[in-house]
Enzyme design. Structure first.
Site, PDB file in Angstrom:
ATOM      1  N   ARG A 136      -2.905   6.253  -0.121  1.00  0.00           N
ATOM      2  CA  ARG A 136      -2.700   6.949   1.320  1.00  0.00           C
ATOM      3  C   ARG A 136      -2.160   7.684   1.664  1.00  0.00           C
ATOM      4  NH1 ARG A 136      -3.592   0.816   4.496  1.00  0.00           N
ATOM      5  NH2 ARG A 136      -6.083   0.804   3.741  1.00  0.00           N
ATOM      6  N   TYR A 144     -15.665 -10.271   0.568  1.00  0.00           N
ATOM      7  CA  TYR A 144     -16.437  -9.335   0.391  1.00  0.00           C
ATOM      8  C   TYR A 144     -17.444  -9.317  -0.647  1.00  0.00           C
ATOM      9  CZ  TYR A 144     -11.898  -6.470   1.287  1.00  0.00           C
ATOM     10  OH  TYR A 144     -11.493  -5.858   2.629  1.00  0.00           O
ATOM     11  N   ARG A 176       0.831  -1.122  -0.538  1.00  0.00           N
ATOM     12  CA  ARG A 176      -0.098  -0.063   0.210  1.00  0.00           C
ATOM     13  C   ARG A 176       0.960   1.232   0.228  1.00  0.00           C
ATOM     14  NH1 ARG A 176      -5.564  -2.148   1.264  1.00  0.00           N
ATOM     15  NH2 ARG A 176      -5.729   0.010   0.674  1.00  0.00           N
ATOM     16  N   ARG A 233      -5.203  12.282  -7.331  1.00  0.00           N
ATOM     17  CA  ARG A 233      -6.287  10.641  -7.609  1.00  0.00           C
ATOM     18  C   ARG A 233      -7.656  11.366  -7.521  1.00  0.00           C
ATOM     19  NH1 ARG A 233     -10.727   8.793  -5.680  1.00  0.00           N
ATOM     20  NH2 ARG A 233     -10.743   7.288  -4.391  1.00  0.00           N
ATOM     21  N   ASP A 243      -6.801  -2.091  -7.510  1.00  0.00           N
ATOM     22  CA  ASP A 243      -7.196  -2.560  -6.199  1.00  0.00           C
ATOM     23  C   ASP A 243      -7.317  -4.532  -6.290  1.00  0.00           C
ATOM     24  OD1 ASP A 243      -8.131  -1.992  -3.808  1.00  0.00           O
ATOM     25  OD2 ASP A 243      -9.746  -3.374  -3.556  1.00  0.00           O
TER      26      ASP A 243
HETATM   27  O1  CP3 Z   1      -0.211  -0.799  -2.579  1.00  0.00           O
HETATM   28  C1  CP3 Z   1      -0.483  -0.032  -3.253  1.00  0.00           C
HETATM   29  O2  CP3 Z   1      -0.148   0.372  -2.893  1.00  0.00           O
HETATM   30  C2  CP3 Z   1      -1.022   0.087  -4.139  1.00  0.00           C
HETATM   31  C3  CP3 Z   1      -2.407  -0.623  -4.642  1.00  0.00           C
HETATM   32  C4  CP3 Z   1      -3.294  -1.332  -3.767  1.00  0.00           C
HETATM   33  C5  CP3 Z   1      -4.934  -0.812  -3.693  1.00  0.00           C
HETATM   34  N1  CP3 Z   1      -5.101  -1.933  -2.786  1.00  0.00           N
HETATM   35  C6  CP3 Z   1      -5.036   0.903  -3.768  1.00  0.00           C
HETATM   36  C7  CP3 Z   1      -5.698   1.131  -2.498  1.00  0.00           C
HETATM   37  C8  CP3 Z   1      -3.359  -2.450  -3.846  1.00  0.00           C
HETATM   38  C9  CP3 Z   1      -2.021  -3.716  -3.570  1.00  0.00           C
HETATM   39  C10 CP3 Z   1      -4.883  -2.850  -2.616  1.00  0.00           C
HETATM   40  C11 CP3 Z   1      -5.224  -4.326  -2.276  1.00  0.00           C
HETATM   41  C12 CP3 Z   1      -6.348  -4.092  -1.495  1.00  0.00           C
HETATM   42  N2  CP3 Z   1      -7.412  -4.056  -1.802  1.00  0.00           N
HETATM   43  C13 CP3 Z   1      -6.274  -5.166  -0.473  1.00  0.00           C
HETATM   44  C14 CP3 Z   1      -4.993  -6.509  -0.207  1.00  0.00           C
HETATM   45  C15 CP3 Z   1      -3.786  -5.115   0.834  1.00  0.00           C
HETATM   46  C16 CP3 Z   1      -4.362  -4.815   2.052  1.00  0.00           C
HETATM   47  O3  CP3 Z   1      -4.077  -4.047   2.478  1.00  0.00           O
HETATM   48  O4  CP3 Z   1      -4.534  -6.420   2.784  1.00  0.00           O
HETATM   49  C17 CP3 Z   1      -7.548  -4.953   0.107  1.00  0.00           C
HETATM   50  C18 CP3 Z   1      -7.741  -6.099   1.194  1.00  0.00           C
HETATM   51  C19 CP3 Z   1      -7.770  -3.987  -0.463  1.00  0.00           C
HETATM   52  C20 CP3 Z   1      -9.141  -3.436  -0.673  1.00  0.00           C
HETATM   53  C21 CP3 Z   1      -9.193  -2.691  -0.220  1.00  0.00           C
HETATM   54  N3  CP3 Z   1      -9.178  -1.697  -0.907  1.00  0.00           N
HETATM   55  C22 CP3 Z   1      -9.992  -1.534   0.735  1.00  0.00           C
HETATM   56  C23 CP3 Z   1      -9.931  -2.591   2.522  1.00  0.00           C
HETATM   57  C24 CP3 Z   1      -9.830  -0.374   1.280  1.00  0.00           C
HETATM   58  C25 CP3 Z   1     -10.585   0.969   1.667  1.00  0.00           C
HETATM   59  C26 CP3 Z   1     -10.085   1.268   2.593  1.00  0.00           C
HETATM   60  C27 CP3 Z   1      -8.598   2.057   2.276  1.00  0.00           C
HETATM   61  O5  CP3 Z   1      -9.245   3.561   2.660  1.00  0.00           O
HETATM   62  O6  CP3 Z   1      -7.483   1.915   2.208  1.00  0.00           O
HETATM   63  C28 CP3 Z   1      -9.966  -0.168  -0.446  1.00  0.00           C
HETATM   64  C29 CP3 Z   1      -9.069   1.522  -1.071  1.00  0.00           C
HETATM   65  C30 CP3 Z   1      -8.173   1.481  -2.078  1.00  0.00           C
HETATM   66  N4  CP3 Z   1      -7.786   0.308  -2.804  1.00  0.00           N
HETATM   67  C31 CP3 Z   1      -7.386   2.316  -1.765  1.00  0.00           C
HETATM   68  C32 CP3 Z   1      -5.728   2.458  -2.114  1.00  0.00           C
HETATM   69  C33 CP3 Z   1      -5.094   3.261  -2.806  1.00  0.00           C
HETATM   70  C34 CP3 Z   1      -8.009   3.852  -0.764  1.00  0.00           C
HETATM   71  C35 CP3 Z   1      -8.219   5.014  -0.863  1.00  0.00           C
HETATM   72  C36 CP3 Z   1      -8.687   5.294  -2.039  1.00  0.00           C
HETATM   73  O7  CP3 Z   1      -7.809   6.451  -2.810  1.00  0.00           O
HETATM   74  O8  CP3 Z   1     -10.366   6.013  -2.691  1.00  0.00           O
END
Ligand code: CP3
Length: 349
Positions: A33, A153, A29, A42, A78
């Site tokens: 963030r 999910y 991640r 973004r 994602d």
């Molecule tokens: O790693 C990276 O920076 C690259 C991109 C990436 C995202 N999601 C972008 C994202 C990766 C590798 C993921 C994987 C992901 N997504 C996982 C597995 C990794 C982990 O953290 O356990 C999971 C469980 C998800 C599902 C998901 N997507 C969640 C739980 C959330 C929300 C919570 C949060 O704010 O992070 C997302 C949204 C998301 N995916 C964002 C990003 C940068 C965040 C916010 C946005 O800009 O809307």
């Protein structure tokens, strides 16, 4: 074994437990963030819109490499993108995560998970990988959600604390559960193969919530499907990483699913994890991401403790024990990278 221009990078060599000098580091991640430059490009709306725009997605993929000097990039996408792309009806709500309007509940819902054709369903992912790889001078990691974590999910309808509906399906209707897992494994395989074809130099399978399962549940309900995904990805020859959170009791099984690298969360010290997975695997981890929020000196001390726990083993990639937390100070993460690069030496075997 595939050959790519990154075969000699510290990151790929560490994945393969080959000799190299410096411990490689990247952060789960890392894109998004905490970075102000992420927030600047973004845009508003669903993250799925940013992912579907290769200009923005490739730029976001590169940002943490520029900022931190990490040894690998991770594709900005994602884990729910394939399910979204085949029309299951998933959105990602900022600050919450994936939400599903009509959760998976019955056999008829399998029809909402047709096979993924990456070229026509997710051309933007392929284009983002191509562009990012062209601009990067470090390996790009492609990724997919593991069938269990994506299923959680789709079945719960959103983030869940206890995964009760998912577990009910897993133990209450095993036949349907395995069909669902088969469909999700197919989505992950198609997506990973397309990313590697477009230039990803490694792949990570995120089974973030696998730690919610008992060893027996994992063995019966999940491991065979993750193993199938990893086996298919292995045909490409790129190194594979298999990661989950709270997986201390199933690390051995996760290792047996076939990836070259097992991701370790912050609950299990690296030396203990190495005992559990055995000698044939590299490890990735495992600085507690919450410690990054404490202070620079606490984060650097904890990073040194992780390096010490690895003891110079060549099969090691430094990472956090889970993703970068929102609110993390990018300067602290940059310092952690510096500490790993300055002090993380690999011993000659
Ligand atoms: O790693 C990276 O920076 C690259 C991109 C990436 C995202 N999601 C972008 C994202 C990766 C590798 C993921 C994987 C992901 N997504 C996982 C597995 C990794 C982990 O953290 O356990 C999971 C469980 C998800 C599902 C998901 N997507 C969640 C739980 C959330 C929300 C919570 C949060 O704010 O992070 C997302 C949204 C998301 N995916 C964002 C990003 C940068 C965040 C916010 C946005 O800009 O809307």
């Amino acid at each position: 074994m595939s050959s790519s221009r990154f075969d000699d990078s510290d990151f790929v060599r560490a994945c393969r437990r080959q000799p190299h000098e410096r411990v490689p580091v990247w952060f789960m991640r890392q894109a998004g963030r905490s970075l102000p430059e992420y927030r600047a490009v973004r845009g508003t709306g669903s993250i799925l819109d940013a992912i579907a725009d290769p200009d923005r997605a490739a730029e976001i993929t590169l940002q943490p490499v520029r900022r931190y000097g990490v040894d690998a990039a991770i594709l900005f996408s994602d884990i729910v993108v394939p399910a979204h792309a085949v029309g299951f009806g998933v959105d990602v709500v900022p600050g919450t995560g994936p939400v599903v309007e009509r959760p998976f509940a019955a056999r008829g819902d399998l029809d909402r998970l047709r096979p993924l054709d990456p070229g026509s369903d997710t051309p933007y992912v392929i284009e983002t990988v191509r562009r990012a790889v062209e601009m990067l001078d470090v390996p790009l990691i492609g990724f997919a959600g593991a069938p269990f974590t994506v299923a959680s999910y789709l079945v719960e309808g959103g983030p869940s604390r206890h995964h009760e509906r998912t577990k009910s399906l897993m133990v209450g209707d095993e036949a349907l559960w395995h069909e669902l897992m088969d469909r999700l494994a197919d989505l992950a395989i198609a997506s990973l193969l397309a990313q590697v074809e477009a230039g990803a130099a490694a792949v990570q399978l995120f089974d973030s919530w696998a730690g919610a399962l008992s060893p027996d549940q994992y063995r019966r309900g999940v491991a065979p499907h993750s193993a199938r995904v990893l086996e298919a990805a292995g045909e490409t020859g790129v190194p594979r990483i298999h990661f989950g959170v709270g997986t201390g009791e199933i690390l051995d099984q996760m290792a047996d699913c076939g990836a070259e690298v097992v991701g370790v969360d912050f609950r299990v010290p690296i030396d203990a994890a190495r005992q559990r997975v055995g000698p044939g695997r590299a490890l990735q981890g495992n600085l507690d991401p919450a410690v990054v929020l404490a202070s620079e000196s606490a984060a650097c001390d904890a990073a040194r403790a992780v390096l010490a726990s690895n003891g110079g083993h060549p099969g090691f990639i430094f990472n956090l024990g889970h993703g970068v937390l929102p609110g993390s100070d990018p300067d602290v993460l940059a310092r952690v990278v510096q500490v790993v690069h300055d002090e993380g030496r690999v011993r000659c075997e």
